[in-house]
Design a protein around this motif. Structure first.
Motif, PDB file in Angstrom:
ATOM      1  N   THR A 244       0.853  -1.174   0.000  1.00 53.65           N
ATOM      2  CA  THR A 244       0.000   0.000   0.000  1.00 53.65           C
ATOM      3  C   THR A 244       0.892   1.228   0.000  1.00 53.65           C
ATOM      4  O   THR A 244       1.865   1.287   0.757  1.00 53.65           O
ATOM      5  CB  THR A 244      -0.894   0.038   1.263  1.00 53.65           C
ATOM      6  N   THR A 245       0.581   2.195  -0.860  1.00 49.49           N
ATOM      7  CA  THR A 245       1.345   3.442  -0.919  1.00 49.49           C
ATOM      8  C   THR A 245       0.384   4.624  -0.971  1.00 49.49           C
ATOM      9  O   THR A 245      -0.825   4.450  -1.138  1.00 49.49           O
ATOM     10  CB  THR A 245       2.236   3.511  -2.182  1.00 49.49           C
ATOM     11  N   GLU A 246       0.926   5.803  -0.828  1.00 51.40           N
ATOM     12  CA  GLU A 246       0.180   7.034  -1.060  1.00 51.40           C
ATOM     13  C   GLU A 246       1.123   8.043  -1.688  1.00 51.40           C
ATOM     14  O   GLU A 246       2.343   7.941  -1.518  1.00 51.40           O
ATOM     15  CB  GLU A 246      -0.428   7.602   0.226  1.00 51.40           C
ATOM     16  N   THR A 247       0.575   8.980  -2.427  1.00 53.34           N
ATOM     17  CA  THR A 247       1.365  10.066  -2.978  1.00 53.34           C
ATOM     18  C   THR A 247       1.282  11.234  -2.003  1.00 53.34           C
ATOM     19  O   THR A 247       0.191  11.664  -1.641  1.00 53.34           O
ATOM     20  CB  THR A 247       0.835  10.488  -4.369  1.00 53.34           C
ATOM     21  N   LEU A 248       2.432  11.711  -1.580  1.00 51.89           N
ATOM     22  CA  LEU A 248       2.493  12.744  -0.547  1.00 51.89           C
ATOM     23  C   LEU A 248       2.205  14.136  -1.105  1.00 51.89           C
ATOM     24  O   LEU A 248       2.558  14.434  -2.250  1.00 51.89           O
ATOM     25  CB  LEU A 248       3.877  12.752   0.099  1.00 51.89           C
TER      26      LEU A 248
END
Length: 107
Positions: A24-28
């Motif tokens: 799981t990732t997110e764009t900061l």
């Protein structure tokens, strides 16, 4: 599943995926990105300080340099611009090559 909550290099998700694992990732946001770049720089500097040989040291310095490239961009410049600032400071104040260790200055 281990939790990391840290900034990673751009190809890390692809590398994880190639092992068959999920992630799981997110764009900061820009603000959080700068904060995490600074945090990561501190981590990499700490890792450099813990090295015991030249190869390890160079690996960690390469990571520091990659972060410097990214931080230079977020501060609105280029690596060449940063290098120009470094050269000007070196011309005016010198580098650190002569191993000078200032002990005291008399008033």
């Amino acid at each position: 599943m281990p939790t990391y909550n840290k900034l990673v290099r751009d190809k890390i998700p692809q590398i994880i995926e190639a092992t068959g694992k999920s992630y799981t990732t997110e764009t900061l946001s820009e603000e959080k990105y700068i904060k995490e770049l600074k945090t990561k720089l501190g981590e990499e500097l700490d890792e450099y300080l813990q090295t015991n040989d030249d190869n390890e040291a160079l690996e960690e310095l390469a990571d520091v340099l990659e972060l410097i490239h990214s931080l230079t961009k977020v501060h609105g410049s280029t690596y060449e611009g940063l290098e120009s600032i470094r050269q000007e400071k070196s011309k005016e104040r010198g580098g650190f090559n002569e191993r000078i260790y200032l002990k005291e200055v008399e008033d």
